[in-house]
Design an enzyme around this catalytic site. Structure first.
Site, PDB file in Angstrom:
ATOM      1  N   ASP A  41       0.520 -11.861  -0.148  1.00 16.44           N
ATOM      2  CA  ASP A  41       2.001 -11.481   0.412  1.00 16.44           C
ATOM      3  C   ASP A  41       2.148 -11.613  -1.362  1.00 16.44           C
ATOM      4  O   ASP A  41       1.579 -12.489  -1.960  1.00 16.44           O
ATOM      5  CB  ASP A  41       2.872 -11.729   1.186  1.00 16.44           C
ATOM      6  CG  ASP A  41       3.989 -10.904   1.505  1.00 16.44           C
ATOM      7  OD1 ASP A  41       3.620  -9.905   2.631  1.00 16.44           O
ATOM      8  OD2 ASP A  41       5.292 -10.864   1.362  1.00 16.44           O
ATOM      9  N   ASP A  67       0.756  -9.766  -6.812  1.00 13.79           N
ATOM     10  CA  ASP A  67       0.855  -8.527  -6.687  1.00 13.79           C
ATOM     11  C   ASP A  67      -0.161  -7.578  -6.822  1.00 13.79           C
ATOM     12  O   ASP A  67      -1.202  -8.366  -7.530  1.00 13.79           O
ATOM     13  CB  ASP A  67       1.189  -8.188  -7.962  1.00 13.79           C
ATOM     14  CG  ASP A  67       2.113  -7.118  -8.675  1.00 13.79           C
ATOM     15  OD1 ASP A  67       1.713  -6.170  -7.670  1.00 13.79           O
ATOM     16  OD2 ASP A  67       2.577  -6.884  -9.398  1.00 13.79           O
ATOM     17  N   ASN A  94      -4.179  -4.354   2.699  1.00 10.67           N
ATOM     18  CA  ASN A  94      -3.198  -3.191   3.783  1.00 10.67           C
ATOM     19  C   ASN A  94      -1.712  -3.127   2.405  1.00 10.67           C
ATOM     20  O   ASN A  94      -0.738  -2.689   3.673  1.00 10.67           O
ATOM     21  CB  ASN A  94      -2.430  -4.650   4.888  1.00 10.67           C
ATOM     22  CG  ASN A  94      -1.291  -4.053   5.274  1.00 10.67           C
ATOM     23  OD1 ASN A  94      -1.053  -3.715   5.776  1.00 10.67           O
ATOM     24  ND2 ASN A  94       0.021  -4.709   5.489  1.00 10.67           N
ATOM     25  N   TYR A 166       3.187   9.278  -2.767  1.00  6.02           N
ATOM     26  CA  TYR A 166       2.731   8.452  -1.408  1.00  6.02           C
ATOM     27  C   TYR A 166       2.043   9.132  -1.313  1.00  6.02           C
ATOM     28  O   TYR A 166       0.783   8.649  -0.490  1.00  6.02           O
ATOM     29  CB  TYR A 166       4.134   7.773  -0.808  1.00  6.02           C
ATOM     30  CG  TYR A 166       3.843   7.256   0.301  1.00  6.02           C
ATOM     31  CD1 TYR A 166       3.802   5.556  -0.049  1.00  6.02           C
ATOM     32  CD2 TYR A 166       3.352   7.707   1.271  1.00  6.02           C
ATOM     33  CE1 TYR A 166       2.829   4.537   1.287  1.00  6.02           C
ATOM     34  CE2 TYR A 166       3.152   6.414   2.701  1.00  6.02           C
ATOM     35  CZ  TYR A 166       2.704   5.569   2.805  1.00  6.02           C
ATOM     36  OH  TYR A 166       2.294   4.765   3.578  1.00  6.02           O
ATOM     37  N   LYS A 170      -2.305   7.534  -1.511  1.00  6.93           N
ATOM     38  CA  LYS A 170      -2.886   7.386   0.091  1.00  6.93           C
ATOM     39  C   LYS A 170      -4.494   7.971  -0.111  1.00  6.93           C
ATOM     40  O   LYS A 170      -5.242   7.589   0.524  1.00  6.93           O
ATOM     41  CB  LYS A 170      -1.967   7.747   1.535  1.00  6.93           C
ATOM     42  CG  LYS A 170      -1.285   6.320   1.615  1.00  6.93           C
ATOM     43  CD  LYS A 170      -1.366   5.001   1.457  1.00  6.93           C
ATOM     44  CE  LYS A 170      -0.989   3.966   2.240  1.00  6.93           C
ATOM     45  NZ  LYS A 170      -1.330   2.419   2.442  1.00  6.93           N
TER      46      LYS A 170
END
Length: 263
Positions: A41, A67, A94, A166, A170
């Site tokens: 994370d 990161d 993820n 976005y 993706k």
């Protein structure tokens, strides 16, 4: 644990796993026998909280804050995983959305913004996937085994107004995943995507709690009239990581409550 979904002899790295979908995938893997879970994370405290949950359940896990848009940071977290568990067999890309520190204008239509806002999406959703794959693939090839699972979005399959960049990022991640599936199949490494729709992660849940009418209107577009839950996605991520999916690669699986259909 035994059975076709057993992950014994597998070590997994899951990015963006400090909350929401990533956290649930980490818990699923740990409770299905994974030899180790590397919880990434951006925020160390979130990663460590999930590690503590896994250890309380009797699983093995370490935190690897970093990161994903920074290749050196990614190499560092992969190195920590290898030092702790000796290998990485499963990579789950993820980390997503607009990243941990999004540009304040990232939610505006792209034509009203500039590269700073665009990179909030492109960095984590596209370059993050490339960075993590590049750091994990060489050792997978050496061992001739591996799983790469990339969480994308139905926005990348169908497009989403207001989320133009976005959607493109993706879609790019999905195309990249299909390409590496072709390259890596000879080494017994599979690469697949999971396309999700509205899922009750903490940020979305907080937003919709204050806008119940928005949630009601949103659900009119879904055949199964409820938002997704992290475990819905984690179930598919478990399947794609397990021996049950040995002969599946280069595919995108919608886990979307019927928001969109595909052949």
């Amino acid at each position: 644990m035994s059975g076709i979904l057993d992950l014994t002899d597998n070590v997994a790295l899951i990015t963006g796993a400090g909350q929401g979908v990533g956290r649930q995938i980490a818990l699923h893997y740990a409770t299905h026998g994974a030899d180790g879970v590397i919880v990434n994370d951006f925020f160390e405290e979130r990663a460590q909280a999930v590690v503590d949950e896994i250890r309380a359940l009797g699983g093995k896990a370490i935190a690897a804050a970093g990161d994903v848009t920074d290749l050196d940071a990614v190499k560092g977290m992969v190195r920590r995983g290898n030092e702790a568990f000796g290998r990485i067999d499963i990579l789950v890309n993820n980390a997503g959305n607009a990243g941990a520190m999004p540009d304040p204008e990232a939610r505006k239509p792209f034509w009203e913004t500039g590269p700073g806002a665009w990179n909030s999406f492109i960095g984590v959703n596209f370059y993050g996937v490339i960075n993590c794959a590049s750091a994990c693939i060489p050792s997978m090839i050496e061992r001739r085994r591996g799983r790469i699972i990339t969480i994308i979005s139905d926005a990348g399959r169908t497009g989403e107004a207001g989320l133009e960049v976005y959607s493109g990022a993706k879609a790019g991640a999905a195309g990249f995943t299909r390409a590496i599936a072709r390259s890596l199949g000879r080494y017994q490494i599979t690469a697949n995507c999971i396309a999700i729709a509205a899922t009750m992660t903490p940020p979305i849940e907080a937003r919709l709690k204050t806008e119940p009418e928005r949630l009601k209107k949103m659900m009119e577009k879904y055949v199964i009239r409820r938002p997704g839950q992290p475990q819905d996605v984690a179930n598919m991520a478990l399947y794609l990581a397990s021996g049950a999916s040995d002969w599946i690669t280069g595919q995108t699986y919608p886990v979307n409550g019927g928001f969109s259909f595909s052949m």
